[in-house]
Design a protein around this motif. Structure first.
Motif, PDB file in Angstrom:
ATOM      1  N   GLY A 113       0.692  -1.050   0.140  1.00 33.96           N
ATOM      2  CA  GLY A 113      -0.057  -0.128   0.099  1.00 33.96           C
ATOM      3  C   GLY A 113       0.882   1.434   0.442  1.00 33.96           C
ATOM      4  N   ASP A 114       1.757   1.292   0.439  1.00 35.59           N
ATOM      5  CA  ASP A 114       2.959   2.534  -0.373  1.00 35.59           C
ATOM      6  C   ASP A 114       3.228   2.749  -0.932  1.00 35.59           C
ATOM      7  OD1 ASP A 114       3.936   2.114   2.655  1.00 35.59           O
ATOM      8  OD2 ASP A 114       5.659   1.086   2.652  1.00 35.59           O
ATOM      9  N   VAL A 115       3.505   4.505  -1.522  1.00 34.13           N
ATOM     10  CA  VAL A 115       3.755   4.349  -1.909  1.00 34.13           C
ATOM     11  C   VAL A 115       5.178   5.777  -1.977  1.00 34.13           C
ATOM     12  CG1 VAL A 115       3.021   7.088  -4.158  1.00 34.13           C
ATOM     13  CG2 VAL A 115       1.259   5.866  -2.503  1.00 34.13           C
ATOM     14  N   ILE A 116       6.257   4.981  -3.381  1.00 33.46           N
ATOM     15  CA  ILE A 116       7.265   5.111  -3.093  1.00 33.46           C
ATOM     16  C   ILE A 116       7.503   6.549  -4.631  1.00 33.46           C
ATOM     17  CG2 ILE A 116       9.812   4.716  -3.443  1.00 33.46           C
ATOM     18  CD1 ILE A 116       8.180   2.017  -3.073  1.00 33.46           C
ATOM     19  N   ALA A 117       7.901   7.575  -4.521  1.00 36.93           N
ATOM     20  CA  ALA A 117       8.199   8.652  -4.606  1.00 36.93           C
ATOM     21  C   ALA A 117       9.465   8.945  -4.915  1.00 36.93           C
ATOM     22  CB  ALA A 117       7.661   9.908  -4.322  1.00 36.93           C
ATOM     23  N   ILE A 118      10.190   9.014  -5.908  1.00 40.09           N
ATOM     24  CA  ILE A 118      12.044   8.930  -6.734  1.00 40.09           C
ATOM     25  C   ILE A 118      11.655  10.574  -7.061  1.00 40.09           C
ATOM     26  CG2 ILE A 118      12.091   6.894  -6.368  1.00 40.09           C
ATOM     27  CD1 ILE A 118      12.803   6.220  -9.467  1.00 40.09           C
ATOM     28  N   THR A 119      13.569  10.546  -7.627  1.00 38.55           N
ATOM     29  CA  THR A 119      13.893  11.722  -8.704  1.00 38.55           C
ATOM     30  C   THR A 119      14.899   9.955  -9.051  1.00 38.55           C
ATOM     31  OG1 THR A 119      16.240  11.502  -7.642  1.00 38.55           O
ATOM     32  CG2 THR A 119      14.288  13.189  -6.721  1.00 38.55           C
ATOM     33  N   GLY A 120      16.055  11.289 -10.603  1.00 39.93           N
ATOM     34  CA  GLY A 120      16.501  10.183 -11.235  1.00 39.93           C
ATOM     35  C   GLY A 120      17.857  11.163 -10.642  1.00 39.93           C
ATOM     36  N   GLY A 121      18.416  10.551 -11.268  1.00 40.67           N
ATOM     37  CA  GLY A 121      20.599  10.258 -10.583  1.00 40.67           C
ATOM     38  C   GLY A 121      20.770   8.997 -10.505  1.00 40.67           C
ATOM     39  N   ARG A 136       7.285  -9.998  -3.871  1.00 42.64           N
ATOM     40  CA  ARG A 136       6.007  -8.984  -4.149  1.00 42.64           C
ATOM     41  C   ARG A 136       5.951  -8.078  -3.076  1.00 42.64           C
ATOM     42  NH1 ARG A 136       5.878  -9.871 -10.076  1.00 42.64           N
ATOM     43  NH2 ARG A 136       3.666  -8.886  -9.728  1.00 42.64           N
ATOM     44  N   PHE A 137       5.719  -6.571  -3.131  1.00 48.08           N
ATOM     45  CA  PHE A 137       4.987  -5.316  -2.946  1.00 48.08           C
ATOM     46  C   PHE A 137       4.006  -4.970  -3.444  1.00 48.08           C
ATOM     47  CE2 PHE A 137       9.079  -6.273  -0.146  1.00 48.08           C
ATOM     48  CZ  PHE A 137       8.673  -6.292   0.781  1.00 48.08           C
ATOM     49  N   ASP A 138       2.790  -4.589  -2.603  1.00 48.61           N
ATOM     50  CA  ASP A 138       0.890  -4.100  -3.083  1.00 48.61           C
ATOM     51  C   ASP A 138       1.955  -2.518  -3.591  1.00 48.61           C
ATOM     52  OD1 ASP A 138      -0.732  -2.989  -3.988  1.00 48.61           O
ATOM     53  OD2 ASP A 138      -1.644  -3.086  -3.250  1.00 48.61           O
ATOM     54  N   VAL A 139       3.009  -2.000  -4.093  1.00 48.99           N
ATOM     55  CA  VAL A 139       2.958  -0.429  -4.153  1.00 48.99           C
ATOM     56  C   VAL A 139       3.146  -0.303  -4.886  1.00 48.99           C
ATOM     57  CG1 VAL A 139       4.873  -0.838  -2.110  1.00 48.99           C
ATOM     58  CG2 VAL A 139       5.838  -0.875  -4.779  1.00 48.99           C
ATOM     59  N   THR A 140       3.331   1.552  -4.965  1.00 43.70           N
ATOM     60  CA  THR A 140       2.842   2.277  -6.076  1.00 43.70           C
ATOM     61  C   THR A 140       4.303   3.016  -6.314  1.00 43.70           C
ATOM     62  OG1 THR A 140       0.797   2.376  -5.956  1.00 43.70           O
ATOM     63  CG2 THR A 140       1.367   3.975  -7.600  1.00 43.70           C
ATOM     64  N   VAL A 141       5.052   3.172  -7.219  1.00 38.31           N
ATOM     65  CA  VAL A 141       6.245   4.131  -7.545  1.00 38.31           C
ATOM     66  C   VAL A 141       5.411   5.276  -8.596  1.00 38.31           C
ATOM     67  CG1 VAL A 141       8.134   4.155  -8.489  1.00 38.31           C
ATOM     68  CG2 VAL A 141       7.319   2.048  -7.490  1.00 38.31           C
ATOM     69  N   VAL A 142       6.131   7.010  -8.069  1.00 34.75           N
ATOM     70  CA  VAL A 142       5.893   7.693  -8.538  1.00 34.75           C
ATOM     71  C   VAL A 142       7.165   8.465  -8.887  1.00 34.75           C
ATOM     72  CG1 VAL A 142       3.316   7.462  -8.487  1.00 34.75           C
ATOM     73  CG2 VAL A 142       4.589   9.106  -7.002  1.00 34.75           C
ATOM     74  N   PRO A 143       7.066   8.966 -10.131  1.00 33.98           N
ATOM     75  CA  PRO A 143       8.711  10.594 -10.202  1.00 33.98           C
ATOM     76  C   PRO A 143       8.097  12.088  -9.629  1.00 33.98           C
ATOM     77  CG  PRO A 143       7.655   9.318 -12.078  1.00 33.98           C
ATOM     78  CD  PRO A 143       6.367   9.343 -11.464  1.00 33.98           C
ATOM     79  N   LEU A 144       9.268  12.663  -8.558  1.00 38.29           N
ATOM     80  CA  LEU A 144       8.683  13.586  -8.470  1.00 38.29           C
ATOM     81  C   LEU A 144       9.908  14.863  -9.207  1.00 38.29           C
ATOM     82  CD1 LEU A 144      10.858  12.407  -4.878  1.00 38.29           C
ATOM     83  CD2 LEU A 144       8.548  13.322  -4.799  1.00 38.29           C
ATOM     84  N   THR A 145       9.775  14.475 -10.100  1.00 37.35           N
ATOM     85  CA  THR A 145      10.352  15.537 -11.420  1.00 37.35           C
ATOM     86  C   THR A 145       9.892  15.106 -12.779  1.00 37.35           C
ATOM     87  OG1 THR A 145      12.564  14.380 -12.356  1.00 37.35           O
ATOM     88  CG2 THR A 145      12.564  15.901 -10.040  1.00 37.35           C
ATOM     89  N   ILE A 195      -0.743  15.035 -15.074  1.00 34.26           N
ATOM     90  CA  ILE A 195       0.963  15.615 -13.921  1.00 34.26           C
ATOM     91  C   ILE A 195       0.209  15.354 -13.125  1.00 34.26           C
ATOM     92  CG2 ILE A 195       2.555  17.322 -14.184  1.00 34.26           C
ATOM     93  CD1 ILE A 195       2.536  16.969 -17.399  1.00 34.26           C
ATOM     94  N   LYS A 196      -0.872  16.629 -12.701  1.00 32.37           N
ATOM     95  CA  LYS A 196      -1.038  16.707 -11.634  1.00 32.37           C
ATOM     96  C   LYS A 196      -1.576  15.660 -10.445  1.00 32.37           C
ATOM     97  CE  LYS A 196      -4.199  20.915  -9.722  1.00 32.37           C
ATOM     98  NZ  LYS A 196      -4.597  21.807 -10.310  1.00 32.37           N
ATOM     99  N   GLU A 197      -2.182  14.425 -10.851  1.00 34.08           N
ATOM    100  CA  GLU A 197      -2.318  13.337 -10.547  1.00 34.08           C
ATOM    101  C   GLU A 197      -1.135  13.324  -9.730  1.00 34.08           C
ATOM    102  OE1 GLU A 197      -3.808  10.827 -12.885  1.00 34.08           O
ATOM    103  OE2 GLU A 197      -4.988   9.481 -11.258  1.00 34.08           O
ATOM    104  N   VAL A 198      -0.525  12.866 -10.721  1.00 35.59           N
ATOM    105  CA  VAL A 198       1.080  12.051 -10.281  1.00 35.59           C
ATOM    106  C   VAL A 198       1.540  13.059  -9.389  1.00 35.59           C
ATOM    107  CG1 VAL A 198       3.656  11.257 -10.925  1.00 35.59           C
ATOM    108  CG2 VAL A 198       1.148  10.503 -12.308  1.00 35.59           C
ATOM    109  N   PHE A 199       1.674  13.925  -9.170  1.00 34.17           N
ATOM    110  CA  PHE A 199       2.479  15.169  -8.399  1.00 34.17           C
ATOM    111  C   PHE A 199       1.749  15.030  -6.884  1.00 34.17           C
ATOM    112  CE2 PHE A 199       5.069  17.447 -11.473  1.00 34.17           C
ATOM    113  CZ  PHE A 199       6.104  16.409 -11.477  1.00 34.17           C
ATOM    114  N   ASN A 200       0.114  14.950  -7.075  1.00 35.26           N
ATOM    115  CA  ASN A 200      -0.371  14.967  -5.999  1.00 35.26           C
ATOM    116  C   ASN A 200      -0.510  13.502  -5.540  1.00 35.26           C
ATOM    117  OD1 ASN A 200      -1.829  16.656  -6.606  1.00 35.26           O
ATOM    118  ND2 ASN A 200      -4.199  16.533  -7.616  1.00 35.26           N
ATOM    119  N   LEU A 201       0.121  12.361  -5.681  1.00 33.15           N
ATOM    120  CA  LEU A 201       0.312  11.267  -5.120  1.00 33.15           C
ATOM    121  C   LEU A 201       1.846  11.558  -4.636  1.00 33.15           C
ATOM    122  CD1 LEU A 201      -0.405   8.595  -4.288  1.00 33.15           C
ATOM    123  CD2 LEU A 201      -0.272   7.430  -6.485  1.00 33.15           C
TER     124      LEU A 201
END
Length: 325
Positions: A113-121, A136-145, A195-201
């Protein structure tokens, strides 16, 4: 009144039990049998020994220097720290070790259920490549940029997809460049529904995994990110920038630099991660000393994962400043 001889005999018996249990590794049942005592008596003698302060446990690490560096970083800025060995003459291997430690740190606390937000690099890429979950983990990964295509470590969408794949989760991507052509275009992109939806998450992320970027060396990743091929590095430094965090140029005190590039970023600002419970910064190498110091001064992180040489250099700059303050 208890006789001194009785006191001595009682202490001697406690001492004998403690030695057999803690030094020789005997089970309490075996001690009871060897000394013709009941198991409850042995348990009671061990408890008495603890109460009398006769048991002192010391745990030492073969990497004691790393433990000491971690403690000093924590004491200096209140961030939980993990310091990994540096491999002399091999910055890539050193970075991979930092990435492995960060991957394990994420896995230790990750929950369905966790959300992981990441940058590049490069550092975040090293974390992703060293991620080896046992389930396996039931998680969502989203960009911060927004993203920059061309290199695997600058394309945050690629890294987010790769991380979600390794964890067995899902991803939502930001289909926008990291730098807009101007501030008006940036504002328009940030208001687009997708884009707004991803950043809100991302603002609600449980874990933020972020790189800490250098702007000092010409080969720094920051110069792979923006669309200006001949960006004046000295000009950035003259304007007070010491590093980048979420692609934002930041000053030594951790404030956001007053630079036009920051106004064109399609990205969350560092302050928007304030409510995130786990903000993990990952970095390695001497070029990251000033950026790490700026990020720590800005209180952007609650966990820092870094190699020992970089950690020592950061402390050399932080502690004198702290003493003066």
């Amino acid at each position: 009144m208890t006789d001194n001889k009785d006191d001595f005999e009682a202490i001697r018996q406690i001492y004998t039990v403690l030695m057999l249990h803690f030094m020789d590794g005997m089970k309490q049942s075996d001690i009871a049998s060897a000394m013709n005592l009941s198991a409850s008596k042995v348990n009671r003698l061990i408890a008495q020994g603890r109460k009398l302060g006769m048991v002192k446990i010391s745990v030492e690490s073969p990497f004691q220097r790393l433990v000491e560096l971690e403690k000093r970083l924590t004491d200096s800025r209140g961030v939980s720290s993990i310091v990994t060995p540096a491999v002399a003459g091999s910055p890539d291997t050193t970075l991979q070790q930092v990435g492995r430690a960060a991957a394990n740190q994420v896995l230790e606390t990750l929950r369905d259920g966790d959300v992981i937000a990441i940058t590049g690099g490069r550092a975040v890429s090293a974390v992703v490549e060293n991620m080896q979950p046992e389930r396996r983990f039931d998680v969502t990964v989203v960009p911060l940029t927004g993203g920059v295509q061309g290199k695997f470590y600058t394309d945050v969408n690629h890294l987010a997809s790769r991380l979600a794949e390794r964890l067995g989760g899902r991803t939502m991507l930001v289909h926008a460049p990291l730098f807009a052509e101007n501030q008006d275009q940036r504002d328009m992109l940030m208001e687009m529904t997708s884009i707004k939806e991803v950043f809100n998450l991302a603002r609600k992320a449980t874990i933020a995994l972020v790189g800490i970027g250098s702007i000092v060396t010409p080969g720094s990743s920051y110069y792979d990110l923006h669309p200006v091929p001949d960006l004046d590095r000295e000009d950035l430094i003259r304007n007070g920038a010491r590093g980048e965090f979420l692609a934002h140029l930041i000053r030594e005190d951790g404030t956001i630099a007053d630079h036009p590039l920051n106004s064109r970023l399609v990205a969350l600002a560092p302050g928007e991660l304030e409510q995130c419970p786990r903000k993990i910064g990952v970095a390695a190498g001497p070029a990251k000393v000033l950026p790490i110091r700026a990020a720590l001064n800005g209180r952007f992180l609650d966990t820092l994962i870094v190699d020992e040489e970089t950690a020592a250099s950061v402390l050399e700059t932080l502690e004198p400043f702290q003493n003066v303050a």
